[in-house]
Design an enzyme around this catalytic site. Structure first.
Site, PDB file in Angstrom:
ATOM      1  N   SER A  31       0.799  -1.230   0.000  1.00  0.00           N
ATOM      2  CA  SER A  31       0.000   0.000   0.000  1.00  0.00           C
ATOM      3  C   SER A  31       0.831   1.280   0.000  1.00  0.00           C
ATOM      4  O   SER A  31       0.291   2.350  -0.252  1.00  0.00           O
ATOM      5  CB  SER A  31      -0.946   0.014   1.202  1.00  0.00           C
ATOM      6  OG  SER A  31      -0.225   0.183   2.397  1.00  0.00           O
ATOM      7  N   LYS A  80       1.033   4.356   6.841  1.00  0.00           N
ATOM      8  CA  LYS A  80       0.405   5.249   5.862  1.00  0.00           C
ATOM      9  C   LYS A  80       1.017   6.635   5.969  1.00  0.00           C
ATOM     10  O   LYS A  80       1.745   6.956   6.890  1.00  0.00           O
ATOM     11  CB  LYS A  80      -1.106   5.358   6.120  1.00  0.00           C
ATOM     12  CG  LYS A  80      -1.852   4.048   6.184  1.00  0.00           C
ATOM     13  CD  LYS A  80      -1.924   3.331   4.864  1.00  0.00           C
ATOM     14  CE  LYS A  80      -2.635   1.992   5.047  1.00  0.00           C
ATOM     15  NZ  LYS A  80      -2.390   1.096   3.947  1.00  0.00           N
TER      16      LYS A  80
END
Length: 171
Positions: A31, A80
């Protein structure tokens, strides 16, 4: 023999002290591509937000999610990038992310396009809005499974990639 035991004890104290400040982490998914790749080895600064009030835009953070690990042993840690902080208003339209009405320049994204449609999402106090750099596969604040991240659930800020050796760099 006493010197050997003393040396081992000193080494253990040093390692313990380092572990209070640094958390070694291995990236497990894709991701955060193109910035980070699966099996990259990182150091995370556990103390990063003790001296600063809040995470800042662009920080790469590791946080405790509410998503169960595949092995059933607790909840996943996710990594993230911080896109919005408290009181920011996030919009996503036509592949572009807007923060407080201004389109973001995001050269770190894998494909330069953000899926989703979000309008006037205000980030709550002591929370951050996060997204992965590989937006097509990232499970992040756009999803109700993750949502915005409480600052209390942040483990720390990724600050260096140590492996692979040919890609060592500060983040």
């Amino acid at each position: 023999m006493k010197e050997f035991i003393k040396d081992i004890l000193i080494a253990l104290v040093i390692v313990a002290a380092i572990m209070v400040f640094i958390k070694p982490t291995i990236v497990k998914e894709s991701s955060m591509e193109s910035t980070l790749h699966e099996n990259d080895y990182l150091f995370v600064n556990r103390q990063a937000y003790l001296t600063a009030d809040h995470p800042d835009y662009g920080d790469i953070i590791v946080f405790q999610s509410h998503i169960q690990r595949d092995d059933g042993k607790g909840e996943k840690l996710l990594i993230k990038r911080v896109i919005g902080v408290e009181n920011d208003v996030i919009d996503i339209h036509d592949g572009v992310v807007y923060r407080n009405g201004k389109a973001l320049e995001e050269p770190y994204t894998k494909e330069g396009y953000t899926e989703g449609d979000i309008s006037n999402y205000k980030v709550s106090e002591n929370e951050v809005f996060v997204m992965g750099d590989n937006r097509r596969v990232s499970l992040d604040s756009r999803s109700s499974e993750v949502g915005t991240v409480s600052e209390d659930s942040i483990v720390g800020k990724a600050f260096i990639r140590l492996y692979p050796f040919n890609k060592i760099k500060l983040l």
